[in-house]
Scaffold this active site. Structure first.
Site, mmCIF file in Angstrom:
data_model
loop_
_atom_site.group_PDB
_atom_site.id
_atom_site.type_symbol
_atom_site.label_atom_id
_atom_site.label_comp_id
_atom_site.label_asym_id
_atom_site.label_seq_id
_atom_site.Cartn_x
_atom_site.Cartn_y
_atom_site.Cartn_z
ATOM 1 N N ARG A 8 0.763 -1.135 -0.128
ATOM 2 C CA ARG A 8 0.139 0.101 0.054
ATOM 3 C C ARG A 8 0.906 1.308 -0.084
ATOM 4 O O ARG A 8 0.434 2.299 -0.434
ATOM 5 C CB ARG A 8 -0.911 -0.075 1.172
ATOM 6 C CG ARG A 8 -2.015 -0.977 1.013
ATOM 7 C CD ARG A 8 -2.970 -0.993 1.997
ATOM 8 N NE ARG A 8 -4.112 -1.847 1.596
ATOM 9 C CZ ARG A 8 -5.040 -2.333 2.743
ATOM 10 N NH1 ARG A 8 -5.044 -1.989 4.090
ATOM 11 N NH2 ARG A 8 -6.015 -3.079 2.308
ATOM 12 N N LYS A 42 -21.010 -15.542 1.093
ATOM 13 C CA LYS A 42 -22.163 -15.010 1.365
ATOM 14 C C LYS A 42 -23.006 -14.298 0.177
ATOM 15 O O LYS A 42 -22.308 -13.646 -0.311
ATOM 16 C CB LYS A 42 -22.147 -14.198 2.612
ATOM 17 C CG LYS A 42 -21.994 -14.759 3.846
ATOM 18 C CD LYS A 42 -22.387 -13.837 4.992
ATOM 19 C CE LYS A 42 -21.634 -14.197 6.349
ATOM 20 N NZ LYS A 42 -21.378 -12.927 7.294
ATOM 21 N N GLY A 87 -9.980 -7.524 -2.191
ATOM 22 C CA GLY A 87 -10.282 -8.747 -1.303
ATOM 23 C C GLY A 87 -9.779 -9.996 -1.461
ATOM 24 O O GLY A 87 -8.501 -10.201 -2.103
ATOM 25 N N GLY A 147 -13.815 -3.539 0.166
ATOM 26 C CA GLY A 147 -15.053 -2.948 0.326
ATOM 27 C C GLY A 147 -15.649 -2.015 -0.500
ATOM 28 O O GLY A 147 -16.617 -1.941 -0.982
#
Ligand code: AMP
Length: 397
Positions: free
Chosen positions: A40, A201, A354, A377
């Site tokens: 990062r 999910k 992710g 996200g």
């Protein structure tokens, strides 16, 4: 949502003090606090170098971890300042506070071509609360605001959105690239546009599926979330992941896809196992008839082939979520096959952060992908078609 935002090259930064929001939320060793991966920090270098070369005085800032408004020595950004300095091969002045006397005096003295870093923004409760006072105090340190922390654009915090009320606000190069590629894919995709969704999910991706059903030509669903769809089609899924309260929703999505002429592909065969473990014995079964004592852990070989064929000839492919429990080697084949299919497709390929980004990197296909988003996200909310506060606050072109 307008993705056409001004960027650093659209304004004059020479001689100006620039507040640069970075994503320096790096992973650290729990014991020693040492930075375990500086990806990062490296990702921020192009914008930092651009600003310094164009004679700006750069006041960098970031959050690290979740101190929740408390001063936690373990979460100081001091080690980040040191690593940034090593990577830039120049001094990085470190302020011991955020908007306090040390930051104020160091910012006031900062010369064009110099860079300083403020202490962890989340040490102040005003950051996450998006307090106008805190945002104004940050803005008072500088004359221009540059946002380059894509990983936090879905949050309306003081340093990601609030501050833009007080300063001319533009994107850095990282956010610019995310907007160009992801925004471009959603607004005018090269067709056929194929979306590949996986992960654990359905509930995490409800809004993504809904939004992509309006835009994509084909939607491929794998991973643990597929079994709720299989259940909706009347299949027996054994002990596979099931969100019972989402079966009706899955049914609605299947009808919506049919009504809109969107091809929705589900796994036809499954690699199942008796327990969720690394050493469990993999058995290939039909997805519609998984034995009662088994759970689906990965897509099977027929499905791998069908999914790979479905992305051949695509113009644009967006992928979010692994096809199986790829952390266990015996159940990583489906995710690997998907990564290979994307790499070989010739399409514009976009991986939405992710776990799928980690999978593609781990499996060695990262350099064959057009764009791997830097925000998990944030990229999901992007795919949901939601307005991102950290993007909406920037000046339009
Ligand atoms: P997500 O964060 O929703 O993208 O989900 C990623 C996680 O989903 C990974 O940790 C995978 O191991 C997990 N996953 C994928 N397929 C399955 C499956 N069939 N059963 C259980 N977990 C799964």
């Amino acid at each position: 949502m307008n993705y056409n935002k001004k960027t650093v090259s659209d304004i004059d930064v020479a001689g100006k003090k620039v507040l640069l929001r970075c994503d320096f939320n790096v992973p650290q060793d729990k014991e020693t606090g040492a930075i375990t991966d500086d990806k990062r920090i490296r990702a921020a270098l192009p914008t930092i170098r651009y600003l310094l070369e164009h004679n700006a005085a750069v006041i960098a800032c970031s959050h690290l971890g979740k101190p929740k408004g408390e001063w936690k020595e373990k979460l100081t950004l001091a080690p980040v300042a040191e690593r940034l300095s090593a990577l830039l091969e120049r001094e990085v002045i470190f302020a011991k506070d955020i908007i306090g006397p040390d930051a104020q005096s160091k910012a006031a003295a900062l010369q064009p071509g110099q860079i300083m870093l403020l202490e962890n923004l989340r040490f102040d409760i005003g950051e996450e609360k998006n307090s106008p006072e805190f945002a104004k105090a940050l803005a008072d340190l500088a004359e221009v605001y540059v946002s380059d922390a894509f990983g936090t654009v879905h949050r309306a915090h003081a340093s990601t959105a609030g501050v833009a009320a007080y300063l001319p606000a533009v994107s850095g190069m990282l956010i610019q690239k995310e907007l160009e590629i992801m925004g471009g894919a959603l607004e005018h995709p090269k067709r056929p546009f194929v979306a590949v969704l996986g992960g654990a999910k359905v509930s995490d991706k409800i809004n993504v599926i809904n939004n992509l059903l309006e835009k994509a030509d084909t939607i491929i669903i794998g991973g643990g979330m597929a079994y709720t769809f299989i259940k909706a089609q009347g299949g027996s899924i054994g002990t596979s992941l099931l969100e019972a309260d989402k079966v009706e929703y899955a049914r609605e999505m299947l009808s919506k896809a049919a009504a809109r002429g969107v091809q929705l592909l589900l796994p036809t065969d499954t690699i199942a196992a008796k327990e969720f473990s690394r050493d469990a014995e993999p058995v290939c079964v039909s997805t519609m008839a998984i034995p009662d004592d088994m759970m689906g852990m990965d897509i099977g070989p027929d499905t791998q082939k069908a999914f790979a064929e479905a992305v051949q000839g695509a113009g644009t492919i967006v992928w979010n979520g692994p096809m199986g429990v790829f952390e266990f080697p015996a159940f990583a084949e489906g995710t690997k096959a998907m990564a290979r299919a994307l790499a070989e497709s010739g399409a514009i390929t976009i991986i939405g952060g992710g776990d799928s980004a980690a999978a593609v990197e781990q499996l060695g296909f990262a350099d064959k992908i057009t764009h791997i988003s830097t925000g998990g996200g944030a990229s999901l909310e992007f795919l949901e078609g939601k307005e991102l506060p950290g993007v909406a606050c920037l000046m339009d072109k």
